[in-house]
Design a protein around this motif. Structure first.
Motif, PDB file in Angstrom:
ATOM      1  N   LYS A 359      34.824  40.293  35.665  1.00  0.00           N
ATOM      2  CA  LYS A 359      34.369  38.995  36.181  1.00  0.00           C
ATOM      3  C   LYS A 359      35.301  37.877  35.736  1.00  0.00           C
ATOM      4  O   LYS A 359      35.540  36.918  36.475  1.00  0.00           O
ATOM      5  N   ALA A 360      35.837  38.000  34.514  1.00  0.00           N
ATOM      6  CA  ALA A 360      36.771  36.984  34.016  1.00  0.00           C
ATOM      7  C   ALA A 360      38.044  36.959  34.855  1.00  0.00           C
ATOM      8  O   ALA A 360      38.582  35.889  35.156  1.00  0.00           O
ATOM      9  N   VAL A 361      38.502  38.134  35.250  1.00  0.00           N
ATOM     10  CA  VAL A 361      39.698  38.202  36.103  1.00  0.00           C
ATOM     11  C   VAL A 361      39.415  37.595  37.473  1.00  0.00           C
ATOM     12  O   VAL A 361      40.257  36.905  38.052  1.00  0.00           O
ATOM     13  N   LEU A 389      47.137  39.929  38.583  1.00  0.00           N
ATOM     14  CA  LEU A 389      45.696  39.833  38.340  1.00  0.00           C
ATOM     15  C   LEU A 389      44.909  40.805  39.206  1.00  0.00           C
ATOM     16  O   LEU A 389      43.905  41.376  38.766  1.00  0.00           O
ATOM     17  N   THR A 390      45.355  41.000  40.447  1.00  0.00           N
ATOM     18  CA  THR A 390      44.657  41.922  41.344  1.00  0.00           C
ATOM     19  C   THR A 390      44.746  43.350  40.817  1.00  0.00           C
ATOM     20  O   THR A 390      43.768  44.105  40.846  1.00  0.00           O
ATOM     21  N   LEU A 391      45.925  43.740  40.336  1.00  0.00           N
ATOM     22  CA  LEU A 391      46.068  45.072  39.742  1.00  0.00           C
ATOM     23  C   LEU A 391      45.191  45.206  38.500  1.00  0.00           C
ATOM     24  O   LEU A 391      44.579  46.244  38.257  1.00  0.00           O
ATOM     25  N   GLU A 392      45.110  44.134  37.693  1.00  0.00           N
ATOM     26  CA  GLU A 392      44.257  44.150  36.504  1.00  0.00           C
ATOM     27  C   GLU A 392      42.794  44.295  36.893  1.00  0.00           C
ATOM     28  O   GLU A 392      42.028  45.033  36.259  1.00  0.00           O
ATOM     29  N   LYS A 393      42.398  43.608  37.968  1.00  0.00           N
ATOM     30  CA  LYS A 393      41.017  43.704  38.438  1.00  0.00           C
ATOM     31  C   LYS A 393      40.688  45.126  38.882  1.00  0.00           C
ATOM     32  O   LYS A 393      39.599  45.649  38.607  1.00  0.00           O
ATOM     33  N   ILE A 394      41.637  45.761  39.551  1.00  0.00           N
ATOM     34  CA  ILE A 394      41.429  47.137  40.011  1.00  0.00           C
ATOM     35  C   ILE A 394      41.305  48.075  38.811  1.00  0.00           C
ATOM     36  O   ILE A 394      40.460  48.979  38.784  1.00  0.00           O
ATOM     37  N   LYS A 395      42.131  47.848  37.784  1.00  0.00           N
ATOM     38  CA  LYS A 395      42.049  48.690  36.585  1.00  0.00           C
ATOM     39  C   LYS A 395      40.697  48.547  35.897  1.00  0.00           C
ATOM     40  O   LYS A 395      40.098  49.531  35.464  1.00  0.00           O
ATOM     41  N   LEU A 396      40.210  47.317  35.807  1.00  0.00           N
ATOM     42  CA  LEU A 396      38.910  47.092  35.171  1.00  0.00           C
ATOM     43  C   LEU A 396      37.780  47.697  36.008  1.00  0.00           C
ATOM     44  O   LEU A 396      36.812  48.228  35.461  1.00  0.00           O
TER      45      LEU A 396
END
Length: 505
Positions: A359-361, A389-396
């Motif tokens: 959610k933070a991302v 950030l999009t890649l980070e969101k997918i990882k999370l």
């Protein structure tokens, strides 16, 4: 009788398979008969007139200028041109004395009024194309915002029709994943990868070997990791399609491609290439062939003489690998205990923390878009940061999903334990790159000091032994008790251990 060319056009080859071209020819012939015109040659084109540079249209203009005919008959104004550049060429024909006729338009192109009417109709046709393009782009952006890719699927994915998600090609998606994994190892060039994938059977839709350029483009396309990037504009969208590779794997490949991490290229496939370091200076031991034997040597002048034969390295590695042994009873105990522990702990802080981070991302993405709208960041930096950030969101999101699907890891754990049960057998029978992979994954702290070779088991292999010992002792007391913090750490190491010798199972 006046001699003229006949020009007919449709926008696509698919339209050319219909009756449109024949209907245009028929209308032109009726017009020619009424106006005493003989069509001496036909020019037929299957290409949009929205852009200039049509080859058949240009060929017709050149033929007219060479004196091939006195003029040209076309079906309608919008069949002749839909851009002002080509329309100007038609005007130049008329100005040069050539006759320009439109079979379905009741106007005299040579008169001032007729020319003005034609210009107005041409402007309307051009505006129609421009508006159609805007509407198409609007629809495409709407699809992209929803996570749908409205263009042709890249290699490894299937097109499933308009408005539907692209899905992994069961035949080629595994090969694309293998291409990423091979390149991520850092031991292969794009050129060598192209040949390797050709040998493994990767082909384009028309059955041809995939070119080196397509291989390079594939490795740079974040679509395979779940992100949609519009290369022309740099826009980034979160895709709804199933990724073929993980974001972590994609980032690893980008790091290698951009030269941020060392990439070793070699002519020879030495079994322990790059695995051992000099115990004195820490430099890599370089493999070389001398008089039929493979030697690993430190090339630092201060370490001259630090050299060892490959057979000596093999003799040091073998006992470490052979120490790993699990019985079928051990495997069942590990699976039972680990599964119970995972089911009790999966819904706790780890899941809530991953959800909170996700959610933070999302909030960061919203602030990033606001910064672009407010002019506080340029488009290039916005695109670059949004991709990260999009890649980070997918990882999370993957972390959340994994925590919610703990039960599915039971089979994965069992398969892994079966592999390390036979690790020694795999090592002894493996050759070349496969043996190198097993040694790299199963050992650590590999050094050579003069003639002394030091090799330690990898952390996950030590953890597997600890889990085996702990569970063997605890099984008689209470199988259901929660493992200690140290034991939990060992179990996590086992669960996150790398895949061993897949080809041998």
């Amino acid at each position: 009788m006046k001699q003229c060319f006949g020009y007919v056009r449709v926008s696509t080859k698919k339209q050319g398979e219909g009756v449109s071209l024949e209907a245009q020819k028929e209308a032109i012939l009726h017009f020619a008969e009424r106006n005493e015109i003989k069509v001496v040659r036909w020019f037929e084109e299957q290409q949009t007139a929205a852009k200039s540079g049509r080859p058949v249209f240009n060929s017709m203009l050149n033929a007219l200028k060479r004196g091939g005919a006195q003029g040209v008959v076309m079906h309608r104004i919008d069949r002749s041109a839909r851009n002002f550049f080509d329309w100007a060429k038609i005007g130049e024909l008329s100005d040069a004395g050539f006759d320009v006729h439109f079979a379905a338009e009741s106007l005299d192109f040579n008169s001032r009024g007729g020319r003005l009417t034609a210009n107005i109709q041409m402007a309307v046709a051009e505006d129609y194309v421009r508006n159609l393009k805007i509407e198409i782009h609007k629809g495409q952006r709407g699809q992209l915002a929803k996570g749908y890719y409205p263009f042709t699927a890249p290699i490894g994915y299937l097109n499933n029709g308009k408005g539907k998600l692209k899905t992994p090609d069961p035949d080629r998606a595994p090969l694309i994943r293998e291409a990423f994994e091979l390149y991520a190892s850092g031991n292969i060039s794009i050129q060598a990868l192209q040949q390797e994938m050709a040998d493994r059977g990767l082909r384009s839709k028309n059955g041809k070997i995939v070119s080196m350029g397509i291989i390079a483009e594939t490795l740079s396309n974040p679509f395979y990791a779940g992100t949609i990037r519009i290369r022309r504009t740099g826009e980034i969208y979160e895709g709804k399609h199933e990724p073929i590779v993980s974001p972590k794997m994609f980032e690893r490949v980008q790091a290698i491609k951009e030269g941020r991490k060392h990439k070793t290229l070699t002519r020879h496939s030495y079994a322990f290439r790059g695995l051992f370091k000099c115990g004195s200076c820490g430099a890599a031991m370089i493999a070389e062939l001398q008089k039929g034997h493979i030697y690993y040597r430190c090339h630092k002048p201060s370490c001259r003489g630090n050299c060892v034969r490959e057979e000596t390295l093999e003799a040091a590695i073998k006992p470490v690998v052979h120490q790993s042994s699990l019985s079928q009873d051990h495997i069942e105990k590990v699976v039972e205990t680990v599964t119970g522990w995972m089911q009790r702990t999966a819904q706790n802080a780890n899941l809530s923390s991953a959800e909170k981070d996700r959610k933070a991302v999302e909030q960061k993405l919203e602030r990033l878009d606001d910064a672009l709208i407010d002019g506080n960041i340029d488009a290039e930096n916005h695109s670059r940061r949004k991709q990260v950030l999009t890649l980070e969101k997918i990882k999370l999101a993957d972390s959340v999903r994994n925590a919610q699907e703990v039960a599915q890891k039971t089979d994965q754990l069992r398969r892994f334990l079966e592999r390390i049960k036979n690790l020694a057998e795999h090592h002894d029978s493996a050759e070349g790159a496969e043996k190198r992979e097993i040694v790299e994954l199963a050992t650590s702290n590999r050094t050579v000091t003069r003639k002394t070779v030091a090799v330690e088991p990898a952390k996950w292999l030590v953890a597997a032994r600890e889990v085996q010992a702990v569970l063997s002792c605890a099984h008689s007391r209470d199988d259901s008790r929660t493992p200690t913090k140290v034991q939990q750490d060992h179990i996590k190491d086992v669960l996150h251990a790398p895949s061993i010798a897949n080809k041998r199972n």
